[in-house]
Write an enzyme that holds these catalytic residues in place. Structure first.
Site, PDB file in Angstrom:
ATOM      1  CB  SER A  92      -1.158   0.407   0.861  1.00  0.00           C
ATOM      2  OG  SER A  92      -1.776  -0.757   0.683  1.00  0.00           O
ATOM      3  CE1 TYR A 192      -4.396   2.465   4.243  1.00  0.00           C
ATOM      4  CE2 TYR A 192      -5.940  -0.189   2.485  1.00  0.00           C
ATOM      5  CZ  TYR A 192      -4.829   1.163   2.857  1.00  0.00           C
ATOM      6  OH  TYR A 192      -3.876   1.218   1.676  1.00  0.00           O
ATOM      7  CB  SER A 193     -12.127   1.125   1.883  1.00  0.00           C
ATOM      8  OG  SER A 193     -12.365   0.064   0.381  1.00  0.00           O
ATOM      9  CG  ASN A 194      -6.623  -2.017  -0.214  1.00  0.00           C
ATOM     10  OD1 ASN A 194      -5.487  -1.670   0.114  1.00  0.00           O
ATOM     11  ND2 ASN A 194      -6.719  -3.171   0.552  1.00  0.00           N
ATOM     12  N   GLY A 333       3.099  -1.214   4.200  1.00  0.00           N
ATOM     13  CA  GLY A 333       2.363  -1.395   3.586  1.00  0.00           C
ATOM     14  C   GLY A 333       2.460  -3.329   3.258  1.00  0.00           C
TER      15      GLY A 333
END
Length: 375
Positions: A92, A192-194, A333
């Protein structure tokens, strides 16, 4: 699916200590010895606690030292070298690069942060409680959109996709994500959201008319001289160049998970880089050489995400104040086989830590950052 942040899970556990055999250093003259010793002890402690190996790259006003501990390959027992630079998957941390491109487009007048996503990607965000007309670009970049997390679907798994010889187009990933309802109303909170960074990269492609990877190369990698950093193309499943193998427990067994399908994490987490390149990138970012000052202020303007560590998250950029008072800006990440945290201070210090093993529990990252970044 593993491309997730680790910085939001900063541990209050006491900093690990210990020593392992085979530690290496390429410390230059001028780097304070006490900082070198503290950082080496930190990564030795993480390896002693179960990590396969660790790399710490510390930069202080242009001088860089690389420290390693543990092994690059558990079969051969080969140690992780300090030279040549070791390439790893940075998960990330990719998001800071994506956000910086969007902020460049804002500077150029091609994107507005408080404009609905619908303006740029009409019809993309539709679902239960999801409406692109109500979600702004800023909310996408700061994880305040309410979009559901794409990685909750078992089909979104970069390691399994490589084993099954599958790829995933961004539109396919979005279709999977949007089968779930919104987690909350846009702007209601941080979560948090990819999925947000799929949207951000698709916006880049729509506005520029070019592939995201091409814009990444043209706007950041080439101008900043990041020769060891690249976004693998769909189907490019190995890490090019020297690298430690990445390990994770899969179905109960410690497994080499170095090969993954990069089209799954894409702009949210597929980047490959080195500690030196990441230090150069974050130092350049904070110096205003990647995004102009006005855009950098927007990136740094964060919302509180963790009361305990006082971690804030801006536009693809995390921030906290270290025990010595130094201001850290960066990202972390986690992806199959690799966990990293990277960032810099505004006055010229930077660090990247990488562990080539999924960590069952996180070390005291705030303490480690302090040892590396406090003068």
């Amino acid at each position: 699916m593993r491309f997730a942040p680790i910085i939001v899970a900063l541990s209050a556990v006491a900093l690990l200590a210990g020593c392992t055999s085979g530690q290496q250093s390429n410390a230059p003259s001028g780097m304070p010895d006490n900082r070198i010793r503290a950082v080496q002890a930190d990564i030795d402690g993480v390896v002693a606690a179960g990590a396969t190996g660790a790399i710490a790259t510390v930069t202080d006003n242009g001088k860089t030292v690389v420290l390693t501990s543990g092994v690059a390959d558990i079969t051969t027992g080969a140690k992780i070298p300090t030279d040549p630079a070791q390439r790893v998957r940075v998960g990330s941390i990719s998001k800071t690069f994506t956000s910086a491109i969007v902020l460049q487009l804002v500077t150029e007048g091609m994107v507005r942060l408080d404009e609905p996503v619908e303006t740029y990607l009409p019809g993309l965000l539709r679902g239960e409680g999801i409406d692109g007309r109500a979600i702004t670009v800023r909310q996408i970049l700061r994880h305040q959109s309410g979009l559901p997390e794409i990685t909750k679907d078992p089909r979104v798994d970069e390691y399994r996709a490589a084993l099954e010889n599958r790829t995933m187009m961004p539109a396919e990933g979005m279709a999977i994500a949007l089968q779930r309802p919104a987690d909350f109303a846009p702007g209601a909170r941080y979560q948090y959201s990819n999925t947000n960074y799929y949207v951000a990269a698709m916006l880049v492609e729509k506005v520029t008319g070019a592939a995201y990877a091409d814009e990444l190369n043209r706007r950041i990698l080439q101008p900043q001289g990041l020769a060891d950093t690249y976004l693998p193309a769909s189907g490019d499943r190995d890490i090019r160049g020297p690298h430690p193998k990445g390990y994770a427990v899969v179905d109960g067994s410690l497994t080499d998970v170095t090969r993954i399908e990069p089209s799954v994490p894409w702009a949210a987490g597929a980047l490959i880089s080195t500690g030196a390149d990441l230090n150069r990138f974050y130092s350049a970012l904070l110096a205003g050489r990647v995004v102009p000052e006005a855009g950098l202020r927007e990136m740094r303007n964060g919302v509180l995400t963790d009361e305990g560590s006082k971690m804030y998250y801006g536009l693809g950029l995390g921030h906290t104040t270290l025990p010595c008072g130094a201001e850290y800006f960066g990202h972390s990440g986690g992806i199959y086989g690799y966990n990293s945290v990277s960032g810099a201070t505004p006055d010229g210090r930077a660090v990247t830590f990488t562990f080539n093993h999924d960590l069952s529990s996180m070390p005291d990252l705030v303490g480690m950052l302090g040892h590396a970044l406090c003068p």
